[in-house]
Scaffold this active site. Structure first.
Site, PDB file in Angstrom:
ATOM      1  N   ALA A  32       2.715   0.788   3.716  1.00  0.00           N
ATOM      2  CA  ALA A  32       3.490  -0.370   4.153  1.00  0.00           C
ATOM      3  C   ALA A  32       3.438  -1.502   3.144  1.00  0.00           C
ATOM      4  O   ALA A  32       2.585  -1.526   2.271  1.00  0.00           O
ATOM      5  CB  ALA A  32       2.957  -0.862   5.496  1.00  0.00           C
ATOM      6  N   GLY A  54       0.839  -1.191   0.000  1.00  0.00           N
ATOM      7  CA  GLY A  54       0.000   0.000   0.000  1.00  0.00           C
ATOM      8  C   GLY A  54       0.869   1.235   0.000  1.00  0.00           C
ATOM      9  O   GLY A  54       2.068   1.153  -0.228  1.00  0.00           O
ATOM     10  N   ALA A  55       0.247   2.366   0.271  1.00  0.00           N
ATOM     11  CA  ALA A  55       0.999   3.615   0.310  1.00  0.00           C
ATOM     12  C   ALA A  55       1.856   3.677   1.558  1.00  0.00           C
ATOM     13  O   ALA A  55       2.899   4.313   1.598  1.00  0.00           O
ATOM     14  CB  ALA A  55       0.040   4.796   0.273  1.00  0.00           C
ATOM     15  N   ASP A  79      -9.349   4.541  10.092  1.00  0.00           N
ATOM     16  CA  ASP A  79      -9.365   4.183   8.677  1.00  0.00           C
ATOM     17  C   ASP A  79     -10.301   2.997   8.456  1.00  0.00           C
ATOM     18  O   ASP A  79      -9.895   1.957   7.947  1.00  0.00           O
ATOM     19  CB  ASP A  79      -7.944   3.858   8.211  1.00  0.00           C
ATOM     20  CG  ASP A  79      -7.850   3.695   6.700  1.00  0.00           C
ATOM     21  OD1 ASP A  79      -8.769   4.171   6.003  1.00  0.00           O
ATOM     22  OD2 ASP A  79      -6.878   3.088   6.221  1.00  0.00           O
TER      23      ASP A  79
END
Lengths: 193, 244
Positions: B33, B30-31, B152
């Site tokens: 990790a 992902g952005a 989130d």
């Protein structure tokens, strides 16, 4: 099985050797721990004294509070990690292992709770970096007790007390999730507050 | 003498079933990790590795990553304590910003919803969705009641153990915050989920409605305030002040 019997001549019969990684998945660094379960121990008082004055350099742990080998190994891996990064809270690897098992950050409480007691008749002996088994062999001579197969650990576990110590009273867990919970608790300790 | 020789061949004598292994390629990225599949002392696990981001100032980057690892560890543990299932923690390396945790087998709620949409007729779909929503709402309510805001909430961050919608496991607590949580923050948490559902799943208004239903039931004292705030947040969007 034959293989094990052959080995048992050089290393104290029923001890087991496990591999650890101070930095998990960094294969260049390795550490090992050798563990042996003893039952029918009659000299706990003397052993405790020897651990305190440094005559014995091994962790002598109450088996009734260790919920399986995995929990002990997870604590051991934390120990070698802290050692490799100079972050030990205690003075020796053996003490650090006992401290690592505890959910508490109070060192002396942890050592009292998880180290053997005067009345202990069973104990888990753990020695780091003893591939050959010679340290365990030496230790074995000082313990007046019977080396016992690790499988017996399950019989000694006191789940009720473990739940109390790790504050896991209200929910229902199966064996796996209880062991996972305990490990989570150990890992969390270094990040609490 | 004998001992030395044995030391050489010691490699073979390790107990089996407690090894370390790690996939070379990430199973997802992902952005924030990378996730690698691994085995930790014989247990199926994943490694969540937060990497340095070059576009951020290095000092800021380090602080953010450290903060998020910390937040994640604490959030996961707190959730466990209040009876919301999260992956077990196996090992944390605070220096390298890595967390080794339990590998939860199953699927994400996102995958599950789209799967049952295909497999069920419309009524079954709605029924399944709403009973799942109520349960999810209950979990979020429990978290909020314990002063944890996830930060989130999306259907990708809700896992279903063994694909079972009764066994919800919440993940990705990197953005979570604890203590001194205001109704506003809880409202925003719910709003984020609402937006996430609306943008990932069409015709799923039912789901969020059920979430709120479950939330109200379990959220305790603060739930009402949070729901009121949600209304407010809906009117103006996630950010509080838009006054130039």
């Amino acid at each position: 099985m034959i293989y094990r019997r052959k080995n048992s001549r050089m290393s104290p019969g029923l001890s087991r050797l496990y591999q650890l990684q101070p930095d998990p998945y960094d294969n260049t660094q390795k550490a090992t721990i050798r563990i042996c379960l003893f039952t029918e121990v009659t000299n706990a008082v003397e052993l405790r004294e020897k651990v305190r004055n440094g005559e014995i350099d091994a962790a002598l742990i109450r088996p009734e509070l260790v919920y399986g080998v995995y929990v002990l190994l997870a604590a051991a891996n934390r120990t070698v990690h802290q050692m490799a990064h100079n972050r030990m809270a205690t003075r020796s690897l053996s003490a650090e292992l006992i401290y690592s098992l505890s959910p508490s950050r109070n060192i002396s409480d942890s050592l009292v709770t998880f180290g053997i007691a005067e009345k202990s008749t069973a104990l888990l002996a753990a020695v780091f970096d003893d591939k050959s088994g010679s340290a365990m062999k030496k230790l074995c001579k000082q313990i007046a007790g019977k080396p016992t197969d690790m499988g017996e650990l399950n019989e000694l576990i006191n789940a009720k007390q473990i739940r109390k110590i790790y504050q896991l009273t209200d929910a229902v867990y199966n064996d796996d999730s209880l062991s996972d919970h305990i490990t989570s608790r150990l890992v969390y300790k270094d990040f609490a507050s | 003498m004998d001992v030395d020789m044995n030391d050489e061949t010691a490699e073979e004598k390790y107990e089996e079933g407690f090894g370390f292994e790690m996939d070379r390629k990430p199973m997802s990225q992902g952005a924030e990790a990378r996730i690698f599949k691994s085995m930790y002392l014989g247990k199926p696990s994943i490694i969540k590795q937060r990497f340095a981001k070059k576009y951020r100032h290095s000092t800021l980057d380090e602080r953010l990553n450290k903060h998020r690892v910390r937040a994640e560890v604490k959030g996961i543990m707190k959730a466990k304590q209040v009876g919301v299932e999260t992956p077990a923690l196996y090992f944390v390396d605070g220096e390298r910003n890595e967390i080794v945790m339990e590998r939860v087998e199953g699927c994400s709620a996102k995958e599950w919803i789209e799967k049952i949409r295909k497999e069920n007729d419309e009524k079954e779909f709605k029924d399944n969705l709403s009973s799942f929503g109520i349960l999810l709402g209950t979990k979020v309510g429990k978290l909020h009641a314990a002063s944890v805001v996830h930060g989130d909430l999306t259907t990708s961050n809700v896992l279903l153990r063994d694909g079972n919608p009764q066994q919800i496991v919440l993940i990705d607590f990197g953005l979570c915050s604890q203590m001194k949580i205001t109704a506003e923050e809880k409202g925003v948490d719910l709003y984020v989920l609402e937006r996430a559902i609306a943008s990932t799943h069409h015709d799923s208004e039912q789901l969020f409605k059920s979430v709120l239903e479950g939330y109200e039931k379990s959220g305790g004292k603060g739930a009402k305030g949070a729901l009121e705030k949600l209304e407010e947040v809906r009117m103006r969007g996630r950010k509080r002040d838009m006054i130039g």
